[in-house]
Scaffold this active site. Structure first.
Site, PDB file in Angstrom:
ATOM      1  N   LEU A   1      66.076  45.851  -3.666  1.00 20.81           N
ATOM      2  CA  LEU A   1      65.849  47.279  -3.424  1.00 20.81           C
ATOM      3  C   LEU A   1      64.688  47.522  -2.460  1.00 20.81           C
ATOM      4  CD1 LEU A   1      66.276  48.689  -7.063  1.00 20.81           C
ATOM      5  CD2 LEU A   1      68.018  48.303  -5.292  1.00 20.81           C
ATOM      6  N   HIS A   2      64.914  48.455  -1.539  1.00 22.35           N
ATOM      7  CA  HIS A   2      63.866  48.872  -0.603  1.00 22.35           C
ATOM      8  C   HIS A   2      63.788  50.398  -0.627  1.00 22.35           C
ATOM      9  CE1 HIS A   2      67.225  49.865   1.970  1.00 22.35           C
ATOM     10  NE2 HIS A   2      67.647  48.606   1.944  1.00 22.35           N
TER      11      HIS A   2
ATOM     12  N   HIS B   1      67.020  52.418  -0.870  1.00 17.23           N
ATOM     13  CA  HIS B   1      67.640  52.536  -2.199  1.00 17.23           C
ATOM     14  C   HIS B   1      66.870  53.536  -3.069  1.00 17.23           C
ATOM     15  CE1 HIS B   1      68.830  48.261  -1.147  1.00 17.23           C
ATOM     16  NE2 HIS B   1      69.993  48.815  -1.406  1.00 17.23           N
TER      17      HIS B   1
ATOM     18  N   GLN C   1      83.268  41.233  -1.267  1.00 18.32           N
ATOM     19  CA  GLN C   1      83.098  41.935  -0.001  1.00 18.32           C
ATOM     20  C   GLN C   1      82.466  41.050   1.086  1.00 18.32           C
ATOM     21  OE1 GLN C   1      80.516  44.985  -2.011  1.00 18.32           O
ATOM     22  NE2 GLN C   1      79.399  44.965  -0.088  1.00 18.32           N
TER      23      GLN C   1
ATOM     24  N   MET D   1      66.249  50.762   7.367  1.00 24.37           N
ATOM     25  CA  MET D   1      65.935  49.821   6.280  1.00 24.37           C
ATOM     26  C   MET D   1      67.210  49.157   5.789  1.00 24.37           C
ATOM     27  SD  MET D   1      62.832  51.179   4.108  1.00 24.37           S
ATOM     28  CE  MET D   1      61.344  51.734   4.914  1.00 24.37           C
ATOM     29  N   SER D   2      67.108  47.851   5.538  1.00 24.69           N
ATOM     30  CA  SER D   2      68.265  47.076   5.065  1.00 24.69           C
ATOM     31  C   SER D   2      67.744  45.853   4.331  1.00 24.69           C
ATOM     32  CB  SER D   2      69.097  46.630   6.267  1.00 24.69           C
ATOM     33  OG  SER D   2      69.969  45.587   5.885  1.00 24.69           O
TER      34      SER D   2
ATOM     35  N   ARG E   1      68.962  43.134   4.515  1.00 23.94           N
ATOM     36  CA  ARG E   1      69.134  41.981   5.416  1.00 23.94           C
ATOM     37  C   ARG E   1      68.020  41.870   6.459  1.00 23.94           C
ATOM     38  NH1 ARG E   1      75.044  43.070   4.612  1.00 23.94           N
ATOM     39  NH2 ARG E   1      75.905  41.145   3.751  1.00 23.94           N
TER      40      ARG E   1
HETATM   41  O1  PAF Z   1      76.356  49.320   0.011  1.00 29.10           O
HETATM   42  C1  PAF Z   1      76.281  48.417  -0.838  1.00 29.10           C
HETATM   43  O2  PAF Z   1      75.194  47.984  -1.227  1.00 29.10           O
HETATM   44  C2  PAF Z   1      77.560  47.821  -1.400  1.00 29.10           C
HETATM   45  O3  PAF Z   1      78.557  47.753  -0.435  1.00 29.10           O
HETATM   46  C3  PAF Z   1      78.063  48.555  -2.657  1.00 29.10           C
HETATM   47  C4  PAF Z   1      78.446  49.995  -2.337  1.00 29.10           C
HETATM   48  C5  PAF Z   1      76.994  48.547  -3.731  1.00 29.10           C
HETATM   49  C6  PAF Z   1      79.313  47.860  -3.203  1.00 29.10           C
HETATM   50  O4  PAF Z   1      79.053  46.536  -3.550  1.00 29.10           O
END
Ligand code: PAF
Length: 282
Positions: free
Chosen positions: A36-37, A40, A64, A188-189, A191
């Site tokens: 979390l950043h 979020h 995903q 912000m990400s 990654r």
């Molecule tokens: O955006 C994300 O962090 C993910 O794609 C999500 C929506 C939590 C689904 O895994």
């Protein structure tokens, strides 16, 4: 500080939500993959404004990620995430395991068209949205919140989730929260931690080039004429661009010519081993 409720199973999540419902309280869900950043945190804050209770979900969803992607090295910081959620007075964290979400014999997925096949992320990550839509459908049906909050940073993802939720009559309002940026404009990400020091110094150019191109479009320049110098500048700085395009903000359909209302500029580009995505209103 009141500790948040830790809900490790679907049964625990449902029992907690049922209890709040009996007390007449509304519920917001904030689905995340953890690490979390501030972006979020802004989703949780929005959840707190929209409902009496906020549940953040923390699940690094394997379906995903393509086999070539970063599933195994995706940052996992559960203890720090729970501490952060406690600090900002979220109410609960749902932290299922992969076995909970995809038990042996699991064989159902959501099949998508429309915004999921717009030719943006899907062109480079062909299985990504099926994984996202399936896990989000599960999370929404598991929690059945009043509202679920997603970041606009993943703009195509947000469009896919809105479409799926409407098409499948899932009774949850979907809200998009504005992208949170570092002081230098970088979105912000989770990654961003992959960026080396040198790459981190170059990364804000992405947002700068987009902003400049958006100004040129607003000033009346044709779309391609405005985007082309931005692509050149980014390539010169070491970005490998997957796409930098302007699309209809609602449908993500392609658009041509000059500025009209309701446009979104979307980009994905690799800097070293890190793939950055971003988008802005035009
Ligand atoms: O955006 C994300 O962090 C993910 O794609 C999500 C929506 C939590 C689904 O895994």
């Amino acid at each position: 500080m009141t500790a948040i409720a830790l809900l490790p199973t679907v049964a625990a999540l449902r029992a907690q939500v049922r209890l709040w419902r009996q007390e007449g309280q509304s519920v917001a869900l904030v689905p995340t993959m953890g690490a979390l950043h501030a972006g979020h945190i802004s989703l949780v804050e929005m959840g707190k404004r929209r409902a009496d209770r906020v549940v953040a979900t923390i699940f690094v969803n394997p379906t995903q990620f393509a086999p070539t992607e970063d599933f195994s090295k995706y940052p996992r910081t559960l203890d720090a995430d729970v501490a952060r959620l406690t600090e900002i007075s979220a109410d609960a964290a749902f932290t299922p395991t992969a076995e909970d979400m995809y038990p042996e014999g699991f064989c159902t997925t959501v099949s998508l068209r429309g915004p999921a096949t717009a030719g943006l992320e899907d062109r480079f990550r062909p299985t990504h949205f099926q994984g996202v839509a399936t896990v989000v459908a599960k999370l929404l049906l598991q929690a059945l919140p009043d509202v679920a909050i997603f970041g606009q940073k993943d703009f195509q993802q947000l469009a896919v989730i809105r479409q799926m939720t409407a098409d499948l009559d899932i009774p949850v309002a979907i809200e998009g929260a504005p992208t949170v940026r570092e002081a230098d404009g970088l979105a912000m990400s989770s990654r961003n931690v992959y960026l080396s020091e040198e790459e981190r110094a170059v990364a804000p150019l992405l947002h700068r080039c987009m902003t400049k191109a958006a100004h040129r479009i607003r000033d009346g320049e044709a779309l391609e004429a405005a985007l082309s110098p931005a692509r050149g500048k980014l390539a010169g700085a070491g970005f490998e661009i997957d796409y930098l395009e302007v699309r209809d903000a609602m449908t993500l359909a392609t658009v041509e010519g000059r500025h009209r209302k309701g446009l979104r500029m979307l980009v994905a580009a690799r800097l070293g081993r890190t793939r950055l995505i971003d988008n802005i209103e035009v």
